[in-house]
Design a protein around this motif. Structure first.
Motif, mmCIF file in Angstrom:
data_model
loop_
_atom_site.group_PDB
_atom_site.id
_atom_site.type_symbol
_atom_site.label_atom_id
_atom_site.label_comp_id
_atom_site.label_asym_id
_atom_site.label_seq_id
_atom_site.Cartn_x
_atom_site.Cartn_y
_atom_site.Cartn_z
ATOM 1 N N LEU A 193 41.474 64.833 33.107
ATOM 2 C CA LEU A 193 43.060 65.159 33.019
ATOM 3 C C LEU A 193 43.363 65.188 31.428
ATOM 4 O O LEU A 193 44.676 65.294 31.456
ATOM 5 N N LYS A 194 42.858 64.706 30.638
ATOM 6 C CA LYS A 194 43.251 64.616 29.078
ATOM 7 C C LYS A 194 43.589 66.064 28.676
ATOM 8 O O LYS A 194 42.826 66.676 28.695
ATOM 9 N N GLY A 195 45.027 65.844 28.303
ATOM 10 C CA GLY A 195 45.386 67.197 27.804
ATOM 11 C C GLY A 195 45.981 68.103 28.782
ATOM 12 O O GLY A 195 46.353 69.144 28.272
ATOM 13 N N LYS A 196 45.714 67.735 30.069
ATOM 14 C CA LYS A 196 46.235 68.676 30.989
ATOM 15 C C LYS A 196 47.467 68.332 31.803
ATOM 16 O O LYS A 196 47.867 67.122 31.657
ATOM 17 N N ARG A 197 48.200 69.371 32.449
ATOM 18 C CA ARG A 197 49.428 68.927 33.124
ATOM 19 C C ARG A 197 48.971 68.484 34.647
ATOM 20 O O ARG A 197 48.019 68.882 35.240
ATOM 21 N N ALA A 198 49.666 67.646 34.834
ATOM 22 C CA ALA A 198 49.655 66.909 36.179
ATOM 23 C C ALA A 198 50.512 66.367 36.628
ATOM 24 O O ALA A 198 51.506 66.151 35.784
ATOM 25 N N THR A 199 50.689 65.732 37.649
ATOM 26 C CA THR A 199 51.914 64.847 38.235
ATOM 27 C C THR A 199 51.225 63.864 38.948
ATOM 28 O O THR A 199 50.117 63.697 39.415
ATOM 29 N N VAL A 200 51.968 62.923 39.529
ATOM 30 C CA VAL A 200 51.885 61.451 40.294
ATOM 31 C C VAL A 200 53.063 61.062 40.953
ATOM 32 O O VAL A 200 54.070 61.441 40.601
ATOM 33 N N TYR A 201 52.824 59.846 41.620
ATOM 34 C CA TYR A 201 54.077 59.585 42.488
ATOM 35 C C TYR A 201 55.325 59.452 41.399
ATOM 36 O O TYR A 201 55.338 58.795 40.279
ATOM 37 N N HIS A 202 56.544 59.613 42.009
ATOM 38 C CA HIS A 202 57.688 59.834 41.095
ATOM 39 C C HIS A 202 58.844 58.965 41.549
ATOM 40 O O HIS A 202 59.830 58.873 40.945
ATOM 41 N N LEU A 203 58.822 58.440 42.549
ATOM 42 C CA LEU A 203 60.107 57.787 43.337
ATOM 43 C C LEU A 203 60.110 56.132 43.007
ATOM 44 O O LEU A 203 60.996 55.673 43.317
ATOM 45 N N ASP A 204 59.301 55.598 41.794
ATOM 46 C CA ASP A 204 59.726 54.539 41.300
ATOM 47 C C ASP A 204 60.443 54.189 39.735
ATOM 48 O O ASP A 204 59.776 53.749 38.916
ATOM 49 N N HIS A 205 61.236 55.252 39.456
ATOM 50 C CA HIS A 205 62.016 55.400 38.206
ATOM 51 C C HIS A 205 60.969 55.834 37.123
ATOM 52 O O HIS A 205 61.146 55.413 36.037
ATOM 53 N N GLY A 206 60.093 56.596 37.690
ATOM 54 C CA GLY A 206 58.971 57.146 36.629
ATOM 55 C C GLY A 206 57.895 56.347 36.260
ATOM 56 O O GLY A 206 57.229 56.657 35.188
ATOM 57 N N LYS A 207 57.846 55.083 36.802
ATOM 58 C CA LYS A 207 56.894 54.188 36.108
ATOM 59 C C LYS A 207 55.429 54.540 36.501
ATOM 60 O O LYS A 207 54.454 54.332 35.525
ATOM 61 N N THR A 208 55.352 55.150 37.564
ATOM 62 C CA THR A 208 53.851 55.686 37.969
ATOM 63 C C THR A 208 53.433 56.754 36.919
ATOM 64 O O THR A 208 52.244 56.743 36.492
ATOM 65 N N GLN A 209 54.285 57.531 36.875
ATOM 66 C CA GLN A 209 54.246 58.870 35.984
ATOM 67 C C GLN A 209 53.986 58.432 34.586
ATOM 68 O O GLN A 209 53.048 58.913 33.660
ATOM 69 N N GLN A 210 54.292 57.176 34.024
ATOM 70 C CA GLN A 210 54.264 56.739 32.733
ATOM 71 C C GLN A 210 52.875 56.196 32.438
ATOM 72 O O GLN A 210 52.413 56.547 31.743
ATOM 73 N N GLU A 211 52.566 55.544 33.571
ATOM 74 C CA GLU A 211 51.097 55.080 33.728
ATOM 75 C C GLU A 211 50.099 56.057 33.276
ATOM 76 O O GLU A 211 49.121 56.045 32.914
#
Length: 193
Positions: A120-138
């Motif tokens: 996923l390095k350098g790619k567009r992706a998403t992940v769980y979003h309902l924790d004020h963005g904490k998981t997305q930041q990880e």
């Protein structure tokens, strides 16, 4: 066509079941040659909510050349999901599918398995979003271009941001395998339009 459905310990049952159902409808109701083989580290894998599912194959038995796509449901880290999702065997399997350009679909936090593998390095992706963005930041810490959208597709990789998106991911994977018209036929028959 064969989809390998990789079930790490503590996978989410809902995120697992959509691949079985969508591909099953495509095969049984519309004649698409799409089969799902479940895969785990053990013959019986226990989901997050303590449901045991018997696997078709063990991870050590998998030959990537026998499969056309890889799907990975997310799971709860609190119950040990990362142990098998981040295992070197899982990482090698993900990289092998990616090197062959085969579709790889994940739901929710299963994106971390892909990030850990490096694909996923350098790619567009998403992940769980309902924790004020904490998981997305990880996820972004892995060098991923995190997009706050329900489903994100970058080349052969599908990621999504919560259990609600699971059916959408399965339909996107089906589209990659059989085309948009055949996928839409299944989607309509299952009442998703």
């Amino acid at each position: 066509m064969k989809v390998l459905l990789l079930c790490a310990k503590a996978f989410e049952t809902m995120e697992f079941s959509v691949f079985i159902d969508v591909m099953g409808w495509a095969r049984e109701s519309f004649g698409n040659d799409v089969h799902v083989h479940t895969c785990g580290f053990h013959k019986n894998v226990i989901s997050t909510f303590n449901i045991t599912v018997q696997m078709d194959v063990l991870i050590d038995e998998v030959d990537v050349n026998d499969y056309d796509a890889l799907a990975i449901p997310g799971g709860f880290r609190e119950f040990g999901f990362k142990e098998e999702a981040f295992h070197p065997k899982t990482q090698a399997l993900i990289r092998a599918f990616h090197e062959q350009g085969k579709p790889i679909a994940t739901v929710c936090v299963a994106a971390f398995a892909l990030a850990e593998s490096g694909i996923l390095k350098g790619k567009r992706a998403t992940v769980y979003h309902l924790d004020h963005g904490k998981t997305q930041q990880e996820l972004a810490a892995y060098g991923v271009n995190v997009v706050n959208e329900p489903i994100v597709i970058d080349d052969n990789i599908i990621t999504s941001y919560c259990p609600e998106t699971a059916a959408g991911v399965a339909f996107q994977l089906l589209e990659m395998l059989v085309g948009v018209e055949k996928m839409q036929e299944v989607k309509n028959a299952m009442g998703y339009n």
